[in-house]
Motif scaffolding. Structure first.
Motif, short mmCIF file in Angstrom:
data_model
loop_
_atom_site.label_atom_id
_atom_site.label_comp_id
_atom_site.label_asym_id
_atom_site.label_seq_id
_atom_site.Cartn_x
_atom_site.Cartn_y
_atom_site.Cartn_z
N GLN A 133 37.44 5.71 2.13
CA GLN A 133 35.60 4.61 2.11
C GLN A 133 36.06 2.89 2.92
O GLN A 133 35.18 2.49 3.32
CB GLN A 133 35.40 4.68 0.22
CG GLN A 133 34.73 5.96 0.25
CD GLN A 133 32.88 6.41 1.06
OE1 GLN A 133 32.58 5.30 1.13
NE2 GLN A 133 32.51 7.52 0.92
N GLN B 149 33.97 1.60 6.02
CA GLN B 149 33.15 -0.60 6.10
C GLN B 149 33.26 -0.93 7.13
O GLN B 149 32.54 -1.24 7.73
CB GLN B 149 33.25 -0.44 4.51
CG GLN B 149 32.54 0.48 4.18
CD GLN B 149 31.49 1.26 3.87
OE1 GLN B 149 31.22 0.48 4.24
NE2 GLN B 149 31.29 1.62 3.06
N PRO C 196 31.16 0.10 11.74
CA PRO C 196 29.94 0.53 11.12
C PRO C 196 29.03 0.93 12.47
O PRO C 196 27.95 1.75 12.17
CB PRO C 196 29.38 -0.83 10.28
CG PRO C 196 29.91 -1.98 11.31
CD PRO C 196 31.59 -1.27 10.62
#
Length: 489
Positions: free
Chosen positions: A101, A105, A108
């Motif tokens: 996770q 990020q 993107p």
């Protein structure tokens, strides 16, 4: 000759004949590889005017040491971002999911999908099948967690699907940590023979090759046409490969496209991997061998499929031949066997010659002077053979389980990423295998063959001395490194 002694002669003869049968297949593959080298490189297909949609599947289960490295590498793939979907098939139950996770990020602009199933049913095969159901790509690239794909990977492989009959494109594994230890060097020794001689040789013959579970690209239609991923063997990659090729799909192997990966640096991790590969190979042989032999495939294709599907059975042959050789040696010393038996047995030296040539060719492909490459081969080849024979008991148990239909769970091979962790493997959180009974048996076999070798010297009978000495060295090395790397519980 007594009845019992005759039994040992027949066991030894059958085992050595099987090894000879396998060696003949290897000799043919070596011949085809030499022809490939003489032919030179063939021009790759032109790049498509419009790049197709590709789904990259990354099956994960508890990979906290390597998952960030993997995602960083995949993020650098040179491919149109709007045509690239990246499925992270995450079955983890540790901190790996949180690391995923955090890492995605940072990218993107890429289509990352973090997919977590409700359960691990089917293990890796189940995860790949689960992702395939929602995959947007017409082509599916797959990478295991310990791989670092090159940025050019997709643009070097996808053009080969311009041939509508091409179902899968496989690239060659290379090794991130080949020089880390003796164990990693010996693994590279074995894998290079497979990825140079065997894969190139079979592919040049239009014989069946296998998707190696990672670092390859599938046509999605091929997977579905062949019956999708199935979890009834531990080698779902080999299983699907045979189902697809028997359906008429063509596979392409690209030895010039490198895909770097990590080699298990400790014996317990290597044994876990070897057990899965050998047992799964035996399971796939039970599943497919009859269909292959009954098919309308050319005779040479059937022959190489037979050798391919039964290659893990070589460990059974080595184990049986080595054990049967002890009473035969005793009988020879006491004059209980006619000399002609041992003269005929000398034919099996052809097997050793072929294996030597195969590994010499595969392991002298690397860069460097001929003197350096020859010296490396002379140093490592005897050790490689010894350790391979020392793994015969462990792998023969796996083969027997595969033949007999005994089921076992998919045990992942722990990854280490030693380059980024100060070269320490002892603190690996996943290295929690319990030492099996076969490890003690390996130690006992090492002592047994050491004693047999010493006895043969005392009796001035040297015919099997090298064989028994290599068995002693192999079993004792395997026992020592296994004892170091298993949990003592």
């Amino acid at each position: 000759m007594t009845a019992l002694l005759l039994v040992f002669v027949l066991i030894y003869a059958a085992a050595m004949l099987f090894i000879l049968f396998y060696s003949v297949a290897q000799a043919h593959l070596l011949y085809r590889f030499r022809r490939y080298l003489k032919r030179g490189s063939v021009a790759a297909p032109a790049a498509p005017k419009v790049w197709p949609m590709v789904t990259v599947q990354l099956p994960l289960y508890n990979e906290k040491y390597v998952v960030e490295r993997l995602l960083d590498a995949v993020a650098t793939l040179d491919y149109p971002a709007d045509k690239l979907e990246i499925q992270i098939l995450d079955d983890s139950d540790d901190e790996t999911s949180a690391l995923v996770q955090q890492k995605i990020q940072q990218y993107p602009h890429l289509q990352f999908q973090h997919i977590q199933r409700p359960d691990r049913s089917g293990y890796k095969a189940g995860a790949l099948k689960y992702g395939l159901e929602i995959a947007k790509g017409a082509y599916i690239a797959i990478f295991d967690a310990d791989f670092i794909p090159k940025s050019y990977f997709l643009k070097r492989t996808v053009p080969y699907f311009s041939d509508a009959k091409t179902g899968m494109v496989q690239t060659r594994w290379t090794h991130l940590n080949k020089t880390y230890s003796l164990l990693t060097r010996l693994q590279a020794f074995a894998l290079d023979a497979h990825f140079y001689i065997e894969q190139v040789g079979r592919n040049s013959l239009s014989a069946y090759i296998n998707f190696n579970g990672t670092a390859g690209v599938w046509r999605k239609q091929t997977i579905l046409d062949a019956g999708n991923w199935q979890d009834d063997t531990l080698t779902e990659d080999l299983d699907l490969s045979y189902r697809a090729q028997m359906k008429g799909w063509r596979f392409v192997y690209l030895p010039e496209v490198e895909s770097p990966a990590e080699l298990p640096p400790v014996m317990s991790a290597l044994k876990s991997q070897q057990f899965r590969w050998t047992k799964g190979g035996a399971e796939s042989a039970v599943k497919h061998l009859g269909n292959v032999l009954r098919s309308s495939a050319p005779l040479h294709v059937k022959y190489h499929a037979l050798a391919h599907l039964l290659n893990s059975s070589v460990f059974v042959a080595v184990l049986l031949a080595s054990l049967a050789s002890i009473p035969l040696l005793w009988a020879k010393v006491h004059g209980l066997l006619p000399e002609v038996i041992f003269e005929v047995a000398a034919i099996t030296l052809f097997s050793f010659l072929v294996i030597s040539l195969v590994y010499f060719q595969a392991n002298t492909q690397e860069q460097g002077s001929l003197f350096r490459r020859l010296g490396s081969f002379i140093l490592y080849f005897p050790l490689f053979l010894s350790v391979s024979m020392g793994l015969a008991l462990h792998n023969a148990v796996a083969v027997w389980e595969g033949w007999s239909g005994r089921k076992s769970p998919f045990i992942r091979t722990p990854k280490f990423n030693l380059e980024a962790r100060d070269n320490k493997w002892q603190d690996n959180f996943y290295l929690n295998f319990r030492m099996p009974y076969t490890t003690w048996a390996e130690g006992l076999l090492g002592l047994l063959f050491l004693g047999v070798a010493a006895w043969s010297v005392a009796q001035q009978e040297y015919g099997l001395l090298i064989f028994h000495s290599m068995l002693a060295v192999g079993y004792l090395l395997v026992f020592y490194h296994s004892f170091q790397s298993y949990r003592k519980v």
